[in-house]
Scaffold this motif. Structure first.
Motif, PDB file in Angstrom:
ATOM      1  N   GLY A   1      33.824 -14.278   2.921  1.00  0.00           N
ATOM      2  CA  GLY A   1      33.537 -15.324   3.899  1.00  0.00           C
ATOM      3  C   GLY A   1      32.364 -16.185   3.489  1.00  0.00           C
ATOM      4  N   VAL A   2      31.314 -15.536   3.019  1.00  0.00           N
ATOM      5  CA  VAL A   2      30.124 -16.284   2.613  1.00  0.00           C
ATOM      6  C   VAL A   2      30.451 -17.191   1.429  1.00  0.00           C
ATOM      7  N   SER A   3      31.260 -16.675   0.502  1.00  0.00           N
ATOM      8  CA  SER A   3      31.572 -17.526  -0.649  1.00  0.00           C
ATOM      9  C   SER A   3      32.477 -18.679  -0.251  1.00  0.00           C
ATOM     10  N   LYS A   4      33.223 -18.504   0.800  1.00  0.00           N
ATOM     11  CA  LYS A   4      34.087 -19.596   1.244  1.00  0.00           C
ATOM     12  C   LYS A   4      33.330 -20.629   2.078  1.00  0.00           C
ATOM     13  N   PHE A   5      32.550 -20.137   3.055  1.00  0.00           N
ATOM     14  CA  PHE A   5      31.916 -21.065   3.996  1.00  0.00           C
ATOM     15  C   PHE A   5      30.466 -21.350   3.674  1.00  0.00           C
ATOM     16  N   GLY A   6      29.866 -20.504   2.862  1.00  0.00           N
ATOM     17  CA  GLY A   6      28.447 -20.669   2.589  1.00  0.00           C
ATOM     18  C   GLY A   6      27.604 -19.903   3.606  1.00  0.00           C
ATOM     19  N   VAL A   7      26.363 -19.711   3.265  1.00  0.00           N
ATOM     20  CA  VAL A   7      25.467 -18.965   4.136  1.00  0.00           C
ATOM     21  C   VAL A   7      25.102 -19.812   5.353  1.00  0.00           C
ATOM     22  N   GLY A   8      25.080 -19.185   6.488  1.00  0.00           N
ATOM     23  CA  GLY A   8      24.636 -19.899   7.685  1.00  0.00           C
ATOM     24  C   GLY A   8      25.753 -20.352   8.595  1.00  0.00           C
ATOM     25  N   ARG A   9      26.992 -20.283   8.097  1.00  0.00           N
ATOM     26  CA  ARG A   9      28.118 -20.674   8.940  1.00  0.00           C
ATOM     27  C   ARG A   9      28.714 -19.447   9.599  1.00  0.00           C
ATOM     28  N   TRP A  10      27.883 -18.749  10.349  1.00  0.00           N
ATOM     29  CA  TRP A  10      28.279 -17.416  10.812  1.00  0.00           C
ATOM     30  C   TRP A  10      29.375 -17.454  11.848  1.00  0.00           C
ATOM     31  N   THR A  11      29.311 -18.426  12.730  1.00  0.00           N
ATOM     32  CA  THR A  11      30.349 -18.530  13.758  1.00  0.00           C
ATOM     33  C   THR A  11      31.690 -18.842  13.108  1.00  0.00           C
TER      34      THR A  11
END
Length: 219
Positions: free
Chosen positions: A149-159
């Motif tokens: 998920g982090v690699s897809k959306f990047g850090v900080g896009r938790w929702t």
DNA sequence: GTAGGGTTAGCG
DNA sequence: CGCTAACCCTAC
């Protein structure tokens, strides 16, 4: 570890009087799953295979890995409002009395990673307890999903990540954020922390790469 | 909704 | 008692 969980649809009609009871049942099964998760950690690192023989009468899930489903998305999470779902996909299940006699729980504890935190009373003692909060440790599978998920959306896009990778998981967006922070602390270059959950080296490598990227952006 | 400091269970 | 991971608090 294989556990057979028999459950059946509790109520088809939707009476006000039943609602509290339904909620309790719902919470009970998630409490039960929490206990499974805890035993899982006490025993070993692999996931517990939980087979559900009969889920909702409409038969949405057949022989599913309940543990993974619950934690990573495919099982409906406890609905905050029982009114929200009238379509038969609310996570309401009946727990048979014999569930309380699972012998794997009465066997001797194996050594291994420490168990999950347990601040609330076990459902084995009191049939119902109030929440899954504060109970479960992350599995390697969940961490993998988080890294994806982090690699897809990047850090900080938790929702965003929560909605796409942990849709019906017990993990909240804040949980995801906190877990990522812990992962960085543990696996970032130069860290000498001892790890409790043993991740695949390739996964650790991915975490490191993402951490590097994150640092570059931060400066 | 997120960042980041604070708190605490569970274990050695 | 110290440490870590999971969770809480809350300013922004």
């Amino acid at each position: 570890m294989l556990v057979a969980l028999r459950s059946s649809r509790l109520l088809t009609s939707h009476h006000n009087a039943d609602r509290a009871f339904r909620m309790e049942q719902q919470q009970a099964i998630y409490g039960f799953l929490g206990e499974l998760q805890m035993e899982n950690y006490r025993a070993r690192e692999e996931d517990v295979d939980v087979w559900i023989l009969r889920l909702l009468e409409e038969g949405s899930v057949d022989a599913a890995n309940l543990n993974d489903c619950c934690l990573s998305g495919d099982l409906p999470a406890p609905s905050p409002s029982p009114d929200a779902n009238d379509n038969g996909h609310v996570g309401i299940y009946r727990i048979d009395a014999e569930l309380l006699n699972f012998n794997y729980l009465t066997g001797p504890r194996k050594s291994g990673p420490r168990g999950t935190r347990k601040r609330r009373t076990s459902p084995w003692n009191s049939m119902f307890y109030t929440s899954r909060k504060n109970n479960s440790r992350w599995t390697a599978k969940e961490v993998e999903r988080l890294v994806q998920g982090v690699s897809k959306f990047g850090v900080g896009r938790w929702t965003n990540l929560k909605q796409n990778f942990f849709k019906r998981s017990i993990r909240t967006a804040v949980n995801l954020k906190d877990k990522w922070r812990n992962l960085l602390k543990t696996y970032q270059e130069g860290s000498q922390k001892t790890t409790q959950l043993h991740l695949e080296p390739s996964l650790v490598e991915r975490i490191r790469k993402l951490a590097e990227k994150q640092q570059m952006q931060h400066i």
